[in-house]
Motif scaffolding. Structure first.
Motif, PDB file in Angstrom:
ATOM      1  N   LEU A  22       0.835  -1.188   0.000  1.00 23.47           N
ATOM      2  CA  LEU A  22       0.000   0.000   0.000  1.00 23.47           C
ATOM      3  C   LEU A  22       0.876   1.245   0.000  1.00 23.47           C
ATOM      4  O   LEU A  22       1.878   1.319   0.727  1.00 23.47           O
ATOM      5  CB  LEU A  22      -0.898  -0.013   1.231  1.00 23.47           C
ATOM      6  CG  LEU A  22      -2.110   0.905   1.211  1.00 23.47           C
ATOM      7  CD1 LEU A  22      -3.040   0.532   0.075  1.00 23.47           C
ATOM      8  CD2 LEU A  22      -2.838   0.810   2.552  1.00 23.47           C
ATOM      9  N   TYR A  23       0.499   2.239  -0.833  1.00 23.02           N
ATOM     10  CA  TYR A  23       1.362   3.412  -1.001  1.00 23.02           C
ATOM     11  C   TYR A  23       0.645   4.730  -0.656  1.00 23.02           C
ATOM     12  O   TYR A  23       1.188   5.547   0.108  1.00 23.02           O
ATOM     13  CB  TYR A  23       1.881   3.470  -2.439  1.00 23.02           C
ATOM     14  CG  TYR A  23       2.859   4.602  -2.680  1.00 23.02           C
ATOM     15  CD1 TYR A  23       4.183   4.476  -2.299  1.00 23.02           C
ATOM     16  CD2 TYR A  23       2.447   5.783  -3.274  1.00 23.02           C
ATOM     17  CE1 TYR A  23       5.095   5.518  -2.495  1.00 23.02           C
ATOM     18  CE2 TYR A  23       3.338   6.828  -3.483  1.00 23.02           C
ATOM     19  CZ  TYR A  23       4.660   6.694  -3.098  1.00 23.02           C
ATOM     20  OH  TYR A  23       5.544   7.719  -3.291  1.00 23.02           O
ATOM     21  N   MET A  24      -0.537   4.972  -1.195  1.00 25.99           N
ATOM     22  CA  MET A  24      -1.189   6.264  -1.045  1.00 25.99           C
ATOM     23  C   MET A  24      -2.665   6.133  -1.382  1.00 25.99           C
ATOM     24  O   MET A  24      -3.055   5.241  -2.141  1.00 25.99           O
ATOM     25  CB  MET A  24      -0.541   7.289  -1.997  1.00 25.99           C
ATOM     26  CG  MET A  24      -1.096   8.700  -1.904  1.00 25.99           C
ATOM     27  SD  MET A  24      -0.519   9.763  -3.276  1.00 25.99           S
ATOM     28  CE  MET A  24       1.237   9.784  -2.993  1.00 25.99           C
ATOM     29  N   ALA A  25      -3.474   7.041  -0.818  1.00 24.45           N
ATOM     30  CA  ALA A  25      -4.894   7.092  -1.168  1.00 24.45           C
ATOM     31  C   ALA A  25      -5.311   8.536  -1.389  1.00 24.45           C
ATOM     32  O   ALA A  25      -4.922   9.430  -0.630  1.00 24.45           O
ATOM     33  CB  ALA A  25      -5.746   6.456  -0.075  1.00 24.45           C
ATOM     34  N   ILE A  43      -4.085  10.619   1.724  1.00 29.82           N
ATOM     35  CA  ILE A  43      -3.444   9.821   2.769  1.00 29.82           C
ATOM     36  C   ILE A  43      -2.084   9.420   2.207  1.00 29.82           C
ATOM     37  O   ILE A  43      -1.980   8.504   1.385  1.00 29.82           O
ATOM     38  CB  ILE A  43      -4.283   8.600   3.161  1.00 29.82           C
ATOM     39  CG1 ILE A  43      -5.689   9.027   3.592  1.00 29.82           C
ATOM     40  CG2 ILE A  43      -3.604   7.836   4.305  1.00 29.82           C
ATOM     41  CD1 ILE A  43      -6.606   7.875   3.958  1.00 29.82           C
ATOM     42  N   LEU A  44      -1.062  10.148   2.601  1.00 33.05           N
ATOM     43  CA  LEU A  44       0.276   9.963   2.058  1.00 33.05           C
ATOM     44  C   LEU A  44       0.971   8.781   2.731  1.00 33.05           C
ATOM     45  O   LEU A  44       0.528   8.303   3.786  1.00 33.05           O
ATOM     46  CB  LEU A  44       1.067  11.252   2.220  1.00 33.05           C
ATOM     47  CG  LEU A  44       0.446  12.459   1.491  1.00 33.05           C
ATOM     48  CD1 LEU A  44       1.184  13.742   1.832  1.00 33.05           C
ATOM     49  CD2 LEU A  44       0.427  12.225  -0.015  1.00 33.05           C
ATOM     50  N   PRO A  45       2.051   8.275   2.140  1.00 27.35           N
ATOM     51  CA  PRO A  45       2.668   7.052   2.657  1.00 27.35           C
ATOM     52  C   PRO A  45       2.974   7.088   4.149  1.00 27.35           C
ATOM     53  O   PRO A  45       2.785   6.085   4.854  1.00 27.35           O
ATOM     54  CB  PRO A  45       3.947   6.930   1.826  1.00 27.35           C
ATOM     55  CG  PRO A  45       3.632   7.633   0.550  1.00 27.35           C
ATOM     56  CD  PRO A  45       2.738   8.759   0.929  1.00 27.35           C
ATOM     57  N   TRP A  46       3.443   8.226   4.647  1.00 28.75           N
ATOM     58  CA  TRP A  46       3.824   8.321   6.054  1.00 28.75           C
ATOM     59  C   TRP A  46       2.627   8.496   6.986  1.00 28.75           C
ATOM     60  O   TRP A  46       2.774   8.458   8.202  1.00 28.75           O
ATOM     61  CB  TRP A  46       4.812   9.461   6.262  1.00 28.75           C
ATOM     62  CG  TRP A  46       4.391  10.752   5.636  1.00 28.75           C
ATOM     63  CD1 TRP A  46       3.592  11.712   6.165  1.00 28.75           C
ATOM     64  CD2 TRP A  46       4.760  11.210   4.333  1.00 28.75           C
ATOM     65  NE1 TRP A  46       3.423  12.737   5.286  1.00 28.75           N
ATOM     66  CE2 TRP A  46       4.146  12.467   4.149  1.00 28.75           C
ATOM     67  CE3 TRP A  46       5.563  10.693   3.297  1.00 28.75           C
ATOM     68  CZ2 TRP A  46       4.278  13.215   2.972  1.00 28.75           C
ATOM     69  CZ3 TRP A  46       5.697  11.442   2.135  1.00 28.75           C
ATOM     70  CH2 TRP A  46       5.068  12.678   1.988  1.00 28.75           C
ATOM     71  N   ASN A  47       1.435   8.660   6.407  1.00 26.08           N
ATOM     72  CA  ASN A  47       0.219   8.805   7.212  1.00 26.08           C
ATOM     73  C   ASN A  47      -0.697   7.582   7.141  1.00 26.08           C
ATOM     74  O   ASN A  47      -1.807   7.609   7.682  1.00 26.08           O
ATOM     75  CB  ASN A  47      -0.578  10.037   6.770  1.00 26.08           C
ATOM     76  CG  ASN A  47       0.126  11.329   7.130  1.00 26.08           C
ATOM     77  OD1 ASN A  47       0.804  11.410   8.157  1.00 26.08           O
ATOM     78  ND2 ASN A  47      -0.017  12.344   6.289  1.00 26.08           N
ATOM     79  N   LEU A  48      -0.262   6.540   6.475  1.00 18.92           N
ATOM     80  CA  LEU A  48      -1.091   5.343   6.370  1.00 18.92           C
ATOM     81  C   LEU A  48      -1.274   4.699   7.742  1.00 18.92           C
ATOM     82  O   LEU A  48      -0.314   4.559   8.506  1.00 18.92           O
ATOM     83  CB  LEU A  48      -0.454   4.332   5.413  1.00 18.92           C
ATOM     84  CG  LEU A  48      -0.495   4.673   3.925  1.00 18.92           C
ATOM     85  CD1 LEU A  48       0.394   3.720   3.138  1.00 18.92           C
ATOM     86  CD2 LEU A  48      -1.922   4.626   3.392  1.00 18.92           C
ATOM     87  N   PRO A  49      -2.505   4.281   8.075  1.00 17.80           N
ATOM     88  CA  PRO A  49      -2.722   3.605   9.364  1.00 17.80           C
ATOM     89  C   PRO A  49      -2.021   2.247   9.404  1.00 17.80           C
ATOM     90  O   PRO A  49      -1.638   1.687   8.370  1.00 17.80           O
ATOM     91  CB  PRO A  49      -4.251   3.425   9.411  1.00 17.80           C
ATOM     92  CG  PRO A  49      -4.795   4.362   8.388  1.00 17.80           C
ATOM     93  CD  PRO A  49      -3.752   4.480   7.325  1.00 17.80           C
ATOM     94  N   LYS A  60       7.304  -2.201  -3.910  1.00 19.54           N
ATOM     95  CA  LYS A  60       8.148  -2.232  -2.712  1.00 19.54           C
ATOM     96  C   LYS A  60       7.596  -1.271  -1.673  1.00 19.54           C
ATOM     97  O   LYS A  60       6.898  -0.318  -2.002  1.00 19.54           O
ATOM     98  CB  LYS A  60       9.584  -1.855  -3.067  1.00 19.54           C
ATOM     99  CG  LYS A  60       9.717  -0.526  -3.785  1.00 19.54           C
ATOM    100  CD  LYS A  60      11.132  -0.286  -4.260  1.00 19.54           C
ATOM    101  CE  LYS A  60      11.224   1.049  -5.018  1.00 19.54           C
ATOM    102  NZ  LYS A  60      12.589   1.291  -5.527  1.00 19.54           N
ATOM    103  N   PRO A  61       7.923  -1.490  -0.397  1.00 21.17           N
ATOM    104  CA  PRO A  61       7.426  -0.591   0.647  1.00 21.17           C
ATOM    105  C   PRO A  61       8.012   0.809   0.484  1.00 21.17           C
ATOM    106  O   PRO A  61       9.119   0.982  -0.026  1.00 21.17           O
ATOM    107  CB  PRO A  61       7.915  -1.246   1.941  1.00 21.17           C
ATOM    108  CG  PRO A  61       8.289  -2.639   1.572  1.00 21.17           C
ATOM    109  CD  PRO A  61       8.713  -2.610   0.146  1.00 21.17           C
ATOM    110  N   TYR A  62       7.258   1.800   0.920  1.00 23.37           N
ATOM    111  CA  TYR A  62       7.757   3.179   0.915  1.00 23.37           C
ATOM    112  C   TYR A  62       8.968   3.272   1.831  1.00 23.37           C
ATOM    113  O   TYR A  62       8.957   2.788   2.964  1.00 23.37           O
ATOM    114  CB  TYR A  62       6.649   4.116   1.385  1.00 23.37           C
ATOM    115  CG  TYR A  62       7.109   5.530   1.591  1.00 23.37           C
ATOM    116  CD1 TYR A  62       7.389   6.355   0.501  1.00 23.37           C
ATOM    117  CD2 TYR A  62       7.270   6.050   2.880  1.00 23.37           C
ATOM    118  CE1 TYR A  62       7.820   7.656   0.692  1.00 23.37           C
ATOM    119  CE2 TYR A  62       7.694   7.347   3.071  1.00 23.37           C
ATOM    120  CZ  TYR A  62       7.973   8.152   1.980  1.00 23.37           C
ATOM    121  OH  TYR A  62       8.403   9.437   2.168  1.00 23.37           O
TER     122      TYR A  62
END
Length: 312
Positions: free
Chosen positions: A218-221, A254-260, A289-291
């Motif tokens: 999962l990367y971004m929404a 919902i940016l990569p560093w804000n993903l739950p 790959k993971p962020y």
């Protein structure tokens, strides 16, 4: 993504033959029987076999450009059948229906959750079109070949046919007197979805649980707002030759560093609160790959969702 529509007034009966295995036939008959959405547009066995032939034709195009084959998506095929029937009977050609719905609306409103990108085409003749099985095959192959014959920079259909992220396709057609309509709905299926509410009220919290397939991350929404769709005339549909896979009003990121954090079942609960009545189109991106840090961008990421939430 912006795509154009094409229309042709002639047809050829030259076709390419493909072998469809018994196991493939049995697989898709089972999938077709197990899909209970849009039953009015369910393919009978004859139509399903014609589409499996066309699936091989599409995959031959993808193989030529060294792209992995796609599988047949049953729900997307019914969505394509529905727009094909309406377009042939009402004599329009385009990416919208008479309710003003674009491809991602039509797929989402039918219960689809994945990302979808559409090719649309038509044959209009001066007399009633023959409708034998070999004729249907000829029409579909000719129209797909027209997509593949496009030249850059006006080759949106071709690039859609051979896009590396597509792993499924819905195929739809309908013949009515002197009109034939053909739609390809390419699908990107890389997410599993938990239960979520498709219709909510203003300021109601929406929980959208998602889980990437194996080897994806999962990367971004993003969420885009738009007003509810409205009626469109045939003339308006015919004039509108392109559609956008987004709107001009981005409301949520919902940016990569804000993903739950994932829950115990591996689902990430994406949460949204919508403040206006209308529709919200949610695009969820995954990566190989993971962020690992740095600027967040959707470039080269896989758009894996086509969820539409209605706010009343």
């Amino acid at each position: 993504m912006v795509l154009t529509s094409i229309c042709t007034s002639s047809y050829s009966q030259k076709t390419q033959s493909y072998s469809v295995s018994q196991s493939e036939i049995e697989k898709y008959i089972k999938l077709n029987n197990n899909e209970h959405r849009l039953l009015e547009y369910k393919d009978d066995k004859t139509s399903l076999l014609l589409k499996l032939q066309q699936l091989h034709h599409i995959n031959a195009s993808r193989k030529k450009y060294k792209k992995d084959p796609v599988e047949l998506d049953i729900l997307a095929s019914r969505v394509a059948n529905k727009i094909s029937k309406q377009a042939a009977q009402k004599k329009f050609m385009g990416h919208f229906n008479t309710d003003g719905e674009s491809p991602y609306h039509r797929y989402a409103f039918a219960g689809g959750t994945h990302h979808i990108v559409e090719n649309a085409s038509a044959i209009s003749a001066n007399q009633k079109l023959p409708a034998a099985e070999n004729d249907i095959t000829a029409y579909m192959q000719q129209l797909h070949n027209a997509f593949m014959a496009e030249k850059a920079p006006n080759d949106g259909h071709k690039q859609n046919c051979i896009h590396p992220h597509h792993n499924f396709v819905g195929i739809g057609y309908y013949i009515y007197n002197n009109q034939f309509r053909y739609y390809e709905e390419f699908v990107d299926q890389y997410l599993k979805f938990g239960d979520f509410q498709e219709t909510v009220t203003i300021n109601q919290s929406v929980n959208l649980p998602v889980k990437p397939v194996k080897n994806k991350h999962l990367y971004m929404a993003l969420a885009y707002y738009e007003k509810k769709t409205g009626k469109m005339s045939v003339a308006a549909i015919n004039r509108k030759k392109v559609y956008n896979d987004y709107t001009s009003e981005l409301t949520h990121q919902i940016l990569p560093w804000n993903l739950p954090q994932q829950n115990n079942e591996g689902y990430t609960p994406l949460r949204f609160t919508f403040t206006k009545k209308g529709l919200y189109y949610i695009q969820i991106f995954v990566d190989d790959k993971p962020y690992s840090g740095g600027k967040a961008t959707t470039k080269n990421k896989i758009q894996a969702s086509g969820v539409v939430i209605e706010v009343e």
